[in-house]
Design a protein around this motif. Sequence first.
Motif, PDB file in Angstrom:
ATOM      1  N   TYR A   1      36.619 100.311 -21.527  1.00 30.08           N
ATOM      2  CA  TYR A   1      37.700  99.854 -22.395  1.00 30.08           C
ATOM      3  C   TYR A   1      38.143  98.437 -22.056  1.00 30.08           C
ATOM      4  O   TYR A   1      38.551  97.687 -22.948  1.00 30.08           O
ATOM      5  CB  TYR A   1      38.868 100.848 -22.366  1.00 30.08           C
ATOM      6  N   ALA A   2      38.073  98.057 -20.782  1.00 31.15           N
ATOM      7  CA  ALA A   2      38.381  96.668 -20.438  1.00 31.15           C
ATOM      8  C   ALA A   2      37.384  95.725 -21.101  1.00 31.15           C
ATOM      9  O   ALA A   2      37.764  94.672 -21.640  1.00 31.15           O
ATOM     10  CB  ALA A   2      38.369  96.486 -18.924  1.00 31.15           C
ATOM     11  N   THR A   3      36.111  96.113 -21.084  1.00 34.85           N
ATOM     12  CA  THR A   3      35.084  95.272 -21.705  1.00 34.85           C
ATOM     13  C   THR A   3      35.274  95.204 -23.208  1.00 34.85           C
ATOM     14  O   THR A   3      35.198  94.120 -23.810  1.00 34.85           O
ATOM     15  CB  THR A   3      33.689  95.830 -21.368  1.00 34.85           C
ATOM     16  N   LEU A   4      35.536  96.362 -23.826  1.00 40.32           N
ATOM     17  CA  LEU A   4      35.784  96.378 -25.267  1.00 40.32           C
ATOM     18  C   LEU A   4      37.026  95.552 -25.602  1.00 40.32           C
ATOM     19  O   LEU A   4      37.036  94.799 -26.583  1.00 40.32           O
ATOM     20  CB  LEU A   4      35.955  97.818 -25.743  1.00 40.32           C
ATOM     21  N   GLY A   5      38.062  95.681 -24.768  1.00 40.40           N
ATOM     22  CA  GLY A   5      39.286  94.919 -25.007  1.00 40.40           C
ATOM     23  C   GLY A   5      39.053  93.432 -24.930  1.00 40.40           C
ATOM     24  O   GLY A   5      39.561  92.669 -25.766  1.00 40.40           O
ATOM     25  N   TYR A   6      38.287  92.993 -23.932  1.00 37.59           N
ATOM     26  CA  TYR A   6      38.010  91.563 -23.809  1.00 37.59           C
ATOM     27  C   TYR A   6      37.184  91.068 -24.997  1.00 37.59           C
ATOM     28  O   TYR A   6      37.482  90.012 -25.568  1.00 37.59           O
ATOM     29  CB  TYR A   6      37.263  91.262 -22.510  1.00 37.59           C
ATOM     30  N   GLN A   7      36.164  91.799 -25.355  1.00 42.66           N
ATOM     31  CA  GLN A   7      35.304  91.369 -26.462  1.00 42.66           C
ATOM     32  C   GLN A   7      36.095  91.270 -27.765  1.00 42.66           C
ATOM     33  O   GLN A   7      35.988  90.279 -28.499  1.00 42.66           O
ATOM     34  CB  GLN A   7      34.127  92.338 -26.607  1.00 42.66           C
ATOM     35  N   ASN A   8      36.900  92.289 -28.051  1.00 43.50           N
ATOM     36  CA  ASN A   8      37.677  92.277 -29.294  1.00 43.50           C
ATOM     37  C   ASN A   8      38.775  91.224 -29.261  1.00 43.50           C
ATOM     38  O   ASN A   8      38.992  90.503 -30.246  1.00 43.50           O
ATOM     39  CB  ASN A   8      38.295  93.657 -29.542  1.00 43.50           C
ATOM     40  N   LEU A   9      39.470  91.127 -28.132  1.00 42.32           N
ATOM     41  CA  LEU A   9      40.561  90.159 -28.034  1.00 42.32           C
ATOM     42  C   LEU A   9      40.037  88.732 -28.154  1.00 42.32           C
ATOM     43  O   LEU A   9      40.611  87.906 -28.874  1.00 42.32           O
ATOM     44  CB  LEU A   9      41.296  90.340 -26.712  1.00 42.32           C
ATOM     45  N   SER A  10      38.950  88.422 -27.462  1.00 44.31           N
ATOM     46  CA  SER A  10      38.414  87.064 -27.524  1.00 44.31           C
ATOM     47  C   SER A  10      37.920  86.735 -28.925  1.00 44.31           C
ATOM     48  O   SER A  10      38.124  85.619 -29.423  1.00 44.31           O
ATOM     49  CB  SER A  10      37.302  86.878 -26.490  1.00 44.31           C
ATOM     50  N   ARG A  11      37.295  87.705 -29.583  1.00 46.75           N
ATOM     51  CA  ARG A  11      36.817  87.461 -30.954  1.00 46.75           C
ATOM     52  C   ARG A  11      37.983  87.235 -31.901  1.00 46.75           C
ATOM     53  O   ARG A  11      37.986  86.285 -32.704  1.00 46.75           O
ATOM     54  CB  ARG A  11      35.972  88.645 -31.419  1.00 46.75           C
ATOM     55  N   LEU A  12      38.990  88.098 -31.836  1.00 47.87           N
ATOM     56  CA  LEU A  12      40.140  87.973 -32.726  1.00 47.87           C
ATOM     57  C   LEU A  12      40.905  86.674 -32.473  1.00 47.87           C
ATOM     58  O   LEU A  12      41.327  85.991 -33.419  1.00 47.87           O
ATOM     59  CB  LEU A  12      41.066  89.183 -32.537  1.00 47.87           C
ATOM     60  N   ALA A  13      41.084  86.326 -31.209  1.00 50.72           N
ATOM     61  CA  ALA A  13      41.799  85.086 -30.877  1.00 50.72           C
ATOM     62  C   ALA A  13      41.001  83.856 -31.299  1.00 50.72           C
ATOM     63  O   ALA A  13      41.570  82.870 -31.777  1.00 50.72           O
ATOM     64  CB  ALA A  13      42.091  85.049 -29.378  1.00 50.72           C
ATOM     65  N   ARG A  14      39.691  83.912 -31.144  1.00 47.67           N
ATOM     66  CA  ARG A  14      38.843  82.783 -31.558  1.00 47.67           C
ATOM     67  C   ARG A  14      38.846  82.624 -33.076  1.00 47.67           C
ATOM     68  O   ARG A  14      38.966  81.506 -33.600  1.00 47.67           O
ATOM     69  CB  ARG A  14      37.424  82.998 -31.049  1.00 47.67           C
ATOM     70  N   ASP A  15      38.744  83.739 -33.782  1.00 52.86           N
ATOM     71  CA  ASP A  15      38.753  83.675 -35.252  1.00 52.86           C
ATOM     72  C   ASP A  15      40.063  83.106 -35.781  1.00 52.86           C
ATOM     73  O   ASP A  15      40.076  82.441 -36.829  1.00 52.86           O
ATOM     74  CB  ASP A  15      38.526  85.065 -35.844  1.00 52.86           C
ATOM     75  N   ALA A  16      41.159  83.361 -35.069  1.00 50.98           N
ATOM     76  CA  ALA A  16      42.468  82.859 -35.490  1.00 50.98           C
ATOM     77  C   ALA A  16      42.720  81.420 -35.062  1.00 50.98           C
ATOM     78  O   ALA A  16      43.703  80.810 -35.489  1.00 50.98           O
ATOM     79  CB  ALA A  16      43.570  83.760 -34.917  1.00 50.98           C
ATOM     80  N   GLY A  17      41.832  80.882 -34.218  1.00 53.20           N
ATOM     81  CA  GLY A  17      42.018  79.525 -33.727  1.00 53.20           C
ATOM     82  C   GLY A  17      42.923  79.423 -32.522  1.00 53.20           C
ATOM     83  O   GLY A  17      43.359  78.313 -32.160  1.00 53.20           O
TER      84      GLY A  17
END
Length: 300
Positions: A281-297
């Motif tokens: 879940y830590a790995t999934l959280g990092y992957q999703n969080l980084s993607r969402l934050a990157r997409d938002a700028g």
Amino acid sequence: MSIRLGINPLTWTNDDLPSLGADTPLEVCLSEGRQAGFVGFELGNKFPRTPDALSRALGAHELALVSGWYSSRLLERSIDEEIAALDDHLQLLKACGATVMVYCEVSRCVHGDQDMPVSRRPVMNDADWQRLTTGLDAVARHMADQGVEMAYHHHMGTVIESQADIERLMASTTQVRLLLDAGHLTYAGGDPVTIAERHADRISHVHCKDIRLAVMDNAINRDKSFLDAVLDGVFTVPGDGGIDFAALFAVLARKGYGKDTERWLVVEAEQDPSVADPLTYATLGYQNLSRLARDAGLIN
């Protein structure tokens, strides 16, 4: 913008229900959090409480100290007593480079009582509100003078839980800054996007926990305690539940979160580690969080 991604040890061990992850060493939390991709940790009950020892523990994994929870009792103590009570914690955060303190008033709280429905959370009268907000401003001013901002954590089962509570807190204080927790606000029936729109200039910290909406609805309908809802799996990592983090992050980016001051986005998604494998879940959280934050700028 200067935004970093951190995690809270609740993925591995739980301060409110210490039996969860009780046998998991701190080294496992830190090594797996770093392996997942995070660059910082918030404090938990297994962390050293002296600057040298804490810096060594985090430094061994090239991790920064993000912040640490503080349980305030301004409804029970004087302002001077509260300032004295938090000093050791404040000095630890300051010495180890953290610039915000996760701060929550826990007088009369029920979130740590597994037998108490969260619906029985305390509600303040006007005198309570006056006492608390006056005290919070005074404590926040004291902390800011030492270079650490108060990031007030609205929390299920406490005196400041709902969107209306947050609005009144913001209207009644001038020195207090806000920790926006998407999961707690959603659970309380509020809208994180609306709070971000209205109070972005006072948001100093963000906890990124997602909600399994069906589990939340069941917990509310069955009038469960906060801890029983956690055990049922009400919380999860960003992108694994029903909260629209894309919309929330778009607002934060537009409003300049992290533009002038380094800020954090922190995965804080307490689950039963025997059910929800922490590294997974830590790995999934990092992957999703980084993607969402990157997409938002928010991050590059």
